[in-house]
Scaffold this active site. Structure first.
Site, PDB file in Angstrom:
ATOM      1  N   ASP A 242       0.858  -1.264   0.129  1.00 39.57           N
ATOM      2  CA  ASP A 242       0.021   0.030   0.033  1.00 39.57           C
ATOM      3  C   ASP A 242       0.906   1.278  -0.033  1.00 39.57           C
ATOM      4  O   ASP A 242       0.513   2.376  -0.847  1.00 39.57           O
ATOM      5  CB  ASP A 242      -0.996   0.126   1.207  1.00 39.57           C
ATOM      6  CG  ASP A 242      -1.906  -0.931   0.963  1.00 39.57           C
ATOM      7  OD1 ASP A 242      -2.270  -1.490  -0.109  1.00 39.57           O
ATOM      8  OD2 ASP A 242      -2.746  -1.184   2.050  1.00 39.57           O
ATOM      9  N   GLU A 268      -3.026  -1.870  -9.000  1.00 40.85           N
ATOM     10  CA  GLU A 268      -1.856  -1.225  -9.313  1.00 40.85           C
ATOM     11  C   GLU A 268      -1.974  -0.469 -10.643  1.00 40.85           C
ATOM     12  O   GLU A 268      -0.892   0.131 -11.302  1.00 40.85           O
ATOM     13  CB  GLU A 268      -0.765  -2.248  -9.419  1.00 40.85           C
ATOM     14  CG  GLU A 268      -0.609  -3.320 -10.296  1.00 40.85           C
ATOM     15  CD  GLU A 268      -1.438  -4.623 -10.090  1.00 40.85           C
ATOM     16  OE1 GLU A 268      -1.055  -5.776 -10.512  1.00 40.85           O
ATOM     17  OE2 GLU A 268      -2.263  -4.578  -9.433  1.00 40.85           O
TER      18      GLU A 268
END
Length: 346
Positions: A242, A268
């Site tokens: 993260d 992503e």
């Protein structure tokens, strides 16, 4: 002897004749006194009723003599301004009560000096018991036969609570707008990176395409994602993953110029919309972004990552979906070509 006798008989007649006008005068005086008494009583009753009406309505009478600047007010005004009943509005008292209010009052009086119709006056009073109060008055000028203004008569009430209600309503409205804006922001923002989310990005892309069609301008779209991001999560854990996403988002936002939008559209994968940019500028922006992410993550206390980038320009028949699909296909072409590179859509 006869004359004396006649005089004795004439005396009572004279007394009666004299007494009659006096009696009539007394009767008239009594009748007049009775009428005056009744009128005074009626007037007193009307004054009492007026004072009661003022108390119930929370208003008072206030007058100002223009020549002498002398003020007069009713009992209810004493209550409104916070002084004991019967207190006269002396110059000294007014100076303490109307610190700024006297100037406010006189400024309004002057601006309405020729008005023949009622006008509104608002001024502040420093109430000893309740602090600063805002008074509102409906005022009317009184003119002499020659047309000179002599007095201003006002019916005054405390408008402070009204102002407070308006201020409270305005505050509630502003808070509601802020909550709405916050909700809108949350609905359109990716919480992790602070970038626009997929929903906001696609809506922006739709608008950008419409503008480009209308203005016959150019529009570029960059789609990129992090290479081997699954390995980052597997090796370092999702918390570090993260932080990598957040850092990539920060770099993307820093590289977006005015009129450009960076967004995270899921996992992503990211995109950048470049409105009004020609193809060469879009290619340069894509390459700068790739290099910035590679260099930026290598200097951060995070796993070093790279991105693969796909670039597409708006074509004649493109919609937001087809433009995105072409840029996305170019992204996968970059991955197939070895990753950490930019590929252009066909």
């Amino acid at each position: 002897m006869a004359l004396a006798r006649d005089q004795r008989h004439a005396l009572p007649l004279l007394m009666v004749a004299t007494a009659l006008p006096i009696g009539v005068m007394l009767l008239r005086h009594f009748a007049l006194s009775s009428r005056l008494y009744r009128r005074n009583r009626e007037l007193q009753e009307k004054v009492t009723q007026l004072q009661l009406a003022e108390q119930l309505a929370g208003v008072g009478r206030w007058s100002v003599d223009i020549a002498t600047r002398r003020h007069r007010w009713s009992e209810e005004v004493c209550t409104i301004v916070g002084v004991p009943p019967g207190t006269p509005p002396t110059e000294e008292l007014l100076a303490g009560l109307l610190v700024d209010g006297l100037k406010q009052m006189e400024t309004t009086f002057y601006s309405h000096r020729t008005d023949r119709e009622p006008f509104i006056v608002e001024f502040e009073v420093e109430n000893p018991l309740r602090g600063t109060r805002i008074l509102r008055a409906r005022a009317s000028n009184s003119f002499s036969a020659e047309g000179a203004r002599e007095q201003v008569f006002m019916v005054v009430q405390d408008a402070t609570y009204e102002y407070l209600r308006v201020a409270a309503a305005e505050r509630e409205r502003a808070e509601a707008v802020a909550r709405e804006e916050e909700a809108q922001l949350l609905a359109n923002t990716d919480v992790l990176t602070g970038l626009a989310n997929r929903r906001a990005a696609m809506a922006t892309l739709d608008r950008a395409i419409m503008t480009a069609r209308r203005c016959r301008g150019e529009l570029g779209l960059i789609v990129f994602d992090i290479d081997h991001f699954k390995q980052v999560n597997d090796e370092y854990g999702h918390t570090i993953g993260d932080r990598v996403l957040a850092e990539v988002g920060r770099i993307a936002a820093r590289n977006a110029r005015d009129g450009q939008l960076a967004a995270r559209i899921g996992g992503e994968e990211f995109l950048m919309i470049l409105a009004g940019a020609p193809e060469l500028a879009v290619t340069g922006a894509a390459e700068r972004l790739r290099l910035a992410i590679e260099a930026g993550t290598s200097m951060a206390p995070l796993p070093n990552v790279t991105v693969s980038v796909g670039q597409a320009m708006l074509g004649p028949g493109d919609t937001s979906l087809t433009l995105f699909a072409r840029a996305d296909e170019a992204l996968y072409a970059a991955k197939r070509g070895g990753r950490n590179r930019v590929a252009l859509a066909a």
